[in-house]
Design an enzyme around this catalytic site. Sequence first.
Site, PDB file in Angstrom:
ATOM      1  N   ASP A  39      29.894  13.209  35.719  1.00 27.88           N
ATOM      2  CA  ASP A  39      29.823  14.479  34.963  1.00 27.88           C
ATOM      3  C   ASP A  39      30.726  15.552  35.568  1.00 27.88           C
ATOM      4  O   ASP A  39      30.646  16.722  35.206  1.00 27.88           O
ATOM      5  CB  ASP A  39      28.381  14.984  34.909  1.00 27.88           C
ATOM      6  CG  ASP A  39      27.822  15.245  36.305  1.00 27.88           C
ATOM      7  OD1 ASP A  39      28.563  15.029  37.294  1.00 27.88           O
ATOM      8  OD2 ASP A  39      26.660  15.664  36.416  1.00 27.88           O
ATOM      9  N   GLU A  41      30.689  16.765  38.574  1.00 27.81           N
ATOM     10  CA  GLU A  41      30.184  17.468  39.764  1.00 27.81           C
ATOM     11  C   GLU A  41      30.860  16.859  40.987  1.00 27.81           C
ATOM     12  O   GLU A  41      31.293  15.702  40.963  1.00 27.81           O
ATOM     13  CB  GLU A  41      28.664  17.305  39.864  1.00 27.81           C
ATOM     14  CG  GLU A  41      27.929  18.154  38.827  1.00 27.81           C
ATOM     15  CD  GLU A  41      26.416  18.016  38.925  1.00 27.81           C
ATOM     16  OE1 GLU A  41      25.936  17.224  39.765  1.00 27.81           O
ATOM     17  OE2 GLU A  41      25.731  18.682  38.132  1.00 27.81           O
ATOM     18  N   GLN A  99      40.670  40.955  44.761  1.00 24.69           N
ATOM     19  CA  GLN A  99      39.604  41.896  44.367  1.00 24.69           C
ATOM     20  C   GLN A  99      38.804  42.190  45.630  1.00 24.69           C
ATOM     21  O   GLN A  99      37.783  41.568  45.897  1.00 24.69           O
ATOM     22  CB  GLN A  99      38.730  41.270  43.285  1.00 24.69           C
ATOM     23  CG  GLN A  99      39.405  41.334  41.913  1.00 24.69           C
ATOM     24  CD  GLN A  99      38.409  41.055  40.799  1.00 24.69           C
ATOM     25  OE1 GLN A  99      37.868  39.961  40.719  1.00 24.69           O
ATOM     26  NE2 GLN A  99      38.167  42.031  39.945  1.00 24.69           N
ATOM     27  N   HIS A 132      45.110  38.724  52.100  1.00 24.50           N
ATOM     28  CA  HIS A 132      45.723  39.771  51.280  1.00 24.50           C
ATOM     29  C   HIS A 132      45.489  41.151  51.904  1.00 24.50           C
ATOM     30  O   HIS A 132      46.363  42.007  51.879  1.00 24.50           O
ATOM     31  CB  HIS A 132      45.183  39.711  49.857  1.00 24.50           C
ATOM     32  CG  HIS A 132      45.714  40.807  49.010  1.00 24.50           C
ATOM     33  ND1 HIS A 132      47.057  40.913  48.730  1.00 24.50           N
ATOM     34  CD2 HIS A 132      45.117  41.867  48.435  1.00 24.50           C
ATOM     35  CE1 HIS A 132      47.254  41.994  47.999  1.00 24.50           C
ATOM     36  NE2 HIS A 132      46.098  42.586  47.816  1.00 24.50           N
ATOM     37  N   LYS A 194      56.804  52.006  43.060  1.00 25.43           N
ATOM     38  CA  LYS A 194      56.933  52.178  41.604  1.00 25.43           C
ATOM     39  C   LYS A 194      56.001  53.308  41.174  1.00 25.43           C
ATOM     40  O   LYS A 194      54.830  53.313  41.537  1.00 25.43           O
ATOM     41  CB  LYS A 194      56.543  50.888  40.887  1.00 25.43           C
ATOM     42  CG  LYS A 194      57.704  49.936  40.742  1.00 25.43           C
ATOM     43  CD  LYS A 194      57.454  48.872  39.723  1.00 25.43           C
ATOM     44  CE  LYS A 194      56.152  48.137  39.960  1.00 25.43           C
ATOM     45  NZ  LYS A 194      55.902  47.073  39.018  1.00 25.43           N
TER      46      LYS A 194
HETATM   47  C1  R5P Z   1      49.835  42.536  45.715  1.00 22.11           C
HETATM   48  O1  R5P Z   1      49.251  43.439  46.261  1.00 22.11           O
HETATM   49  C2  R5P Z   1      50.205  41.275  46.391  1.00 22.11           C
HETATM   50  O2  R5P Z   1      50.607  41.496  47.701  1.00 22.11           O
HETATM   51  C3  R5P Z   1      51.307  40.558  45.641  1.00 22.11           C
HETATM   52  O3  R5P Z   1      52.448  41.374  45.623  1.00 22.11           O
HETATM   53  C4  R5P Z   1      50.903  40.278  44.221  1.00 22.11           C
HETATM   54  O4  R5P Z   1      49.569  39.899  44.136  1.00 22.11           O
HETATM   55  C5  R5P Z   1      51.768  39.201  43.657  1.00 22.11           C
HETATM   56  O5  R5P Z   1      51.335  38.904  42.357  1.00 22.11           O
HETATM   57  P1  R5P Z   1      52.396  38.563  41.232  1.00 22.11           P
HETATM   58  O6  R5P Z   1      53.303  37.536  41.791  1.00 22.11           O
HETATM   59  O7  R5P Z   1      51.540  38.053  40.097  1.00 22.11           O
HETATM   60  O8  R5P Z   1      53.093  39.831  40.868  1.00 22.11           O
END
Ligand code: R5P
Length: 313
Positions: A39, A41, A99, A132, A194
């Site tokens: 299934d 799992e 996130q 990150h 940006k």
């Molecule tokens: C953003 O804060 C990360 O360091 C990357 O720059 C970002 O997540 C890259 O995502 P994408 O390649 O989809 O623009």
Amino acid sequence: MLETGLTIFAGNSNLELANEICRYLDLPLGAATVGRFPDNEINVKLDVDVRGTDAFVIQSTCPPVNDHLMELLILIECLVRSSARRVTAVIPYYGYARQDRKDESRTPITAKLVANLLESAGANRVLTMDLHAAQIQGFFDIPVDHLYARPVMTKHFKSLNLDDPVVVSPDVGGIRLARGYSKVLGARLAVVDKRRVSPDSTEIGFVIGDVEGRTAILADDLVSTGGTIAEAAKIVKEKGAKEVYISATHPVFCGNAVERLASVNASGIVVTNSIPISTAKELSGLTQLSVAGLFGEAIRRIHQSKSVSSLFD
Ligand code: R5P
């Protein structure tokens, strides 16, 4: 050197890296079944005795993220129930990390949820690389060893003997990583910023720092869709950079990433093997550097209760 009392297992996300780490440690990869029930799992069974061992589970939570995360959680739970003395989750790429705060209302903090899941499954430690955001370490109530791909990446760029390099962070959030590279390379630092100049206008790209006539190394933690890096490359070229290199620790490469990266016409694209790259996603000018030695050495030091941070002195 054969380490005693140390066992290494892996999920299916990055078996090549896991095998390379095992070769570094001169240890076999622990025999285990990590398959599927009819299934779908996840079906895990360890084929060796792990009682009393210092167990490490290698698994990047790269796409398919949920499957890989679940494999990792089940492997950890299985090792705990099999009486491993200590279980370390080795996560070369920690997914769900972006996130890491509520930057708008009614959204989750998935980086914290994953930390809770790993602890609930029974992990005693975590070993990861280029999170990150470094503060994700604080989402855990267990020790986290945080490695940097920096020594591997900067060694490569040093070997290229680039003319007048400037390390560029593609966004303000990545300055810390870019600054680390610029220090090691003895290069200048710049940042792409940006901004939306008014509510109804499109975003305009600025570069803080001087890239004109220089070789720009765009350094980021990851490339997902490639949008961020391709946009940043366009901006630094507009500001006069004579050539562009791309450096990203984690090649997540989803959506149109390969096309976007190819459109940059970069002189080189450098990533690590924290995530495997399928042949369909290979592109010209791509160099994938191994972090197996870094992880192998960190595992050896954790097992022997030696300093991990001194790897970066
Ligand atoms: C953003 O804060 C990360 O360091 C990357 O720059 C970002 O997540 C890259 O995502 P994408 O390649 O989809 O623009």
